[in-house]
Design a protein around this motif. Structure first.
Motif, mmCIF file in Angstrom:
data_model
loop_
_atom_site.group_PDB
_atom_site.id
_atom_site.type_symbol
_atom_site.label_atom_id
_atom_site.label_comp_id
_atom_site.label_asym_id
_atom_site.label_seq_id
_atom_site.Cartn_x
_atom_site.Cartn_y
_atom_site.Cartn_z
ATOM 1 N N UNK A 151 41.432 -1.237 1.924
ATOM 2 C CA UNK A 151 41.690 -0.865 0.535
ATOM 3 C C UNK A 151 41.041 -1.931 -0.332
ATOM 4 N N UNK A 152 41.089 -1.755 -1.641
ATOM 5 C CA UNK A 152 40.519 -2.772 -2.523
ATOM 6 C C UNK A 152 41.566 -3.304 -3.487
ATOM 7 N N UNK A 153 41.480 -4.592 -3.742
ATOM 8 C CA UNK A 153 42.341 -5.256 -4.715
ATOM 9 C C UNK A 153 41.488 -5.564 -5.937
ATOM 10 N N UNK A 154 41.908 -5.063 -7.070
ATOM 11 C CA UNK A 154 41.173 -5.290 -8.313
ATOM 12 C C UNK A 154 41.922 -6.320 -9.154
ATOM 13 N N UNK A 202 36.665 -7.370 -7.622
ATOM 14 C CA UNK A 202 37.298 -6.576 -6.573
ATOM 15 C C UNK A 202 37.127 -7.232 -5.207
ATOM 16 N N UNK A 203 38.159 -7.101 -4.386
ATOM 17 C CA UNK A 203 38.174 -7.697 -3.059
ATOM 18 C C UNK A 203 38.623 -6.658 -2.035
ATOM 19 N N UNK A 204 38.113 -6.799 -0.826
ATOM 20 C CA UNK A 204 38.540 -5.887 0.237
ATOM 21 C C UNK A 204 39.762 -6.460 0.949
ATOM 22 N N UNK A 205 40.723 -5.582 1.202
ATOM 23 C CA UNK A 205 41.968 -5.955 1.881
ATOM 24 C C UNK A 205 42.175 -4.977 3.032
ATOM 25 N N UNK A 206 42.483 -5.501 4.208
ATOM 26 C CA UNK A 206 42.726 -4.649 5.373
ATOM 27 C C UNK A 206 44.225 -4.510 5.600
ATOM 28 N N UNK A 207 44.664 -3.278 5.723
ATOM 29 C CA UNK A 207 46.073 -2.985 5.958
ATOM 30 C C UNK A 207 46.238 -2.520 7.405
ATOM 31 N N UNK A 208 47.144 -3.146 8.117
ATOM 32 C CA UNK A 208 47.432 -2.748 9.492
ATOM 33 C C UNK A 208 48.872 -2.285 9.590
ATOM 34 N N UNK A 209 49.138 -1.524 10.630
ATOM 35 C CA UNK A 209 50.499 -1.108 10.933
ATOM 36 C C UNK A 209 50.828 -1.573 12.344
ATOM 37 N N UNK A 210 52.087 -1.462 12.712
ATOM 38 C CA UNK A 210 52.485 -1.836 14.064
ATOM 39 C C UNK A 210 52.001 -0.814 15.083
ATOM 40 N N UNK A 241 37.812 -11.705 4.777
ATOM 41 C CA UNK A 241 38.580 -10.475 4.616
ATOM 42 C C UNK A 241 40.024 -10.736 5.029
ATOM 43 N N UNK A 242 40.962 -10.336 4.196
ATOM 44 C CA UNK A 242 42.386 -10.593 4.415
ATOM 45 C C UNK A 242 43.048 -9.377 5.035
ATOM 46 N N UNK A 243 44.019 -9.638 5.915
ATOM 47 C CA UNK A 243 44.763 -8.557 6.571
ATOM 48 C C UNK A 243 46.251 -8.708 6.284
ATOM 49 N N UNK A 244 46.912 -7.604 5.939
ATOM 50 C CA UNK A 244 48.355 -7.582 5.759
ATOM 51 C C UNK A 244 48.927 -6.429 6.576
ATOM 52 N N UNK A 245 50.232 -6.428 6.754
ATOM 53 C CA UNK A 245 50.888 -5.351 7.481
ATOM 54 C C UNK A 245 51.681 -4.481 6.511
ATOM 55 N N UNK A 246 51.503 -3.180 6.637
ATOM 56 C CA UNK A 246 52.243 -2.241 5.796
ATOM 57 C C UNK A 246 53.734 -2.367 6.073
#
Length: 364
Positions: A81-84, A93-101, A1-6
């Motif tokens: 969220x999901x990436x299609x 489709x893949x699951x993507x985790x979005x984080x904030x500060x 599972x991948x994580x990115x920052x908003x």
């Protein structure tokens, strides 16, 4: 599972698999990617065209690199969220985790910090030899923490973070105003015919406790649109720990609007289904400050889940050198420690359960 920052540029890779094997993709293929809400109904990032020359891409081995700009990630909601991805292979489709500060509102932990803490746990370090078969990634550890957190919340019967409770579906504006706070819709309480008789004072017990705040209280009859009466919040006498709410009027308004809507029922003694509508916030306001032993229990529970995953596929092989027996003893100690934290020692009627809900009694 991948994580990115908003709000930040993001570059991540995903691997297109079929039947457990990577799918070879031709460099001449046309691939696009979109980001959707996890339920797939709301488009968060419109379709973008992908390139086999993007850093990290290896289409021949099914590896696709996806780059998002800070503008594209700015409005992504925190959470999953999901990436299609679409191509000649179809839709994947893949699951993507979005984080904030900001601190994640639906967890008492900050991912980066708790993952590092978990890696330094003495039992987990002792079990490092049996964890070699597992991909103990940061995402894997975070998933175990969240699972342990949820399990203990259910056992304690309390939200571990402040949670907003509604009796009807909240509006988009109400959801936006929560700023990421978790929320739940629960059924509305009935108006009972004896609600104001004797010394009851409109007595209601909320389903969730402890109460942090009551943000709205109204009687609705016959419908929300056709008739309602808002109770002034300063009329509410609240026992936060036990979730008790009483209505104690502090002005003569009770003789006007409330009389027209509710008081006719006082003599009739009728029950009106779902007439009481209350918005309130409940849960542990600051678990780390008020119940540090809870943090310890969740971490121990997560460690047991991780080691349990390692034992399942190879319990026979690791028992030969005595490691299994040693770890089993330590795991039993961790499990007993968790139970002690939650319920207290035998016969004590203590622990977190008593601290949160009060002393339990049984009448015969």
């Amino acid at each position: 599972m991948t994580t990115i920052f908003a709000g930040d540029d993001a570059l991540f890779t995903v691997t297109v698999m079929k039947d457990g094997s990577p799918v070879a993709i031709s460099n001449s293929d046309t691939l696009t990617a979109s980001v959707y809400a996890l339920d797939g109904r709301t488009v968060l990032v419109s379709s973008i065209t992908l390139s086999h020359t993007e850093s990290g891409a290896n289409w021949a081995n099914g590896i696709i690199a996806i780059a998002l700009t800070d503008v594209q990630t700015a409005d992504l909601p925190a959470g999953d969220v999901q990436v299609a991805v679409r191509g000649s292979f179809g839709l994947k489709r893949f699951k993507l985790t979005v984080e904030t500060m900001d601190v994640v509102n639906d967890s008492i932990f900050i991912k980066d910090i708790i993952v590092d803490d978990l890696r330094s746990d003495s039992l987990l370090m002792a079990a490092s030899g049996v964890l070699e078969s597992l991909n103990v990634s940061d995402s894997y550890l975070w998933d175990k923490i969240r699972a342990a957190e949820s399990e203990i919340a259910h056992e304690l019967r309390v939200p571990l973070v402040p949670t907003k409770f509604f009796n009807v579906d909240p509006t988009p504006d109400e959801i936006a105003a929560l700023d990421g706070m978790p929320w739940v819709v629960e059924s509305a309480p009935d108006y009972e015919g004896d609600m104001f008789t004797g010394n009851k004072w409109g007595y209601i017990v909320t389903r969730q406790k402890p109460i942090i705040s009551v943000d709205g209280f109204r009687f609705v009859y016959p419908t929300e649109q056709n008739g309602h009466y808002d109770i002034p919040l300063n009329w509410l006498s609240i026992d936060r720990k036990y979730g008790h709410v009483r209505i104690v009027p502090t002005s003569n308004a009770v003789l006007t609007g409330l009389a027209g809507l509710v008081m006719f029922n006082l003599s009739a003694g009728r029950t009106i289904p779902s007439m009481v509508r209350m918005k309130y916030t409940a849960g542990l306001e600051n678990a780390a400050r008020d119940f540090p032993e809870l943090i310890d229990a969740i971490k121990k529970k997560a460690v047991l889940k991780i080691i349990g995953d390692a034992f399942l596929p190879q319990s026979g092989s690791i028992s030969a050198d005595g490691l299994s027996e040693s770890l089993s003893v330590d795991m039993d100690k961790y499990s007993a420690s968790i139970d002690l934290i939650i319920n207290g020692s035998s016969g004590s009627n203590g622990g977190l359960m008593a601290a949160i809900h009060g002393v339990r009694m049984m009448a015969f």
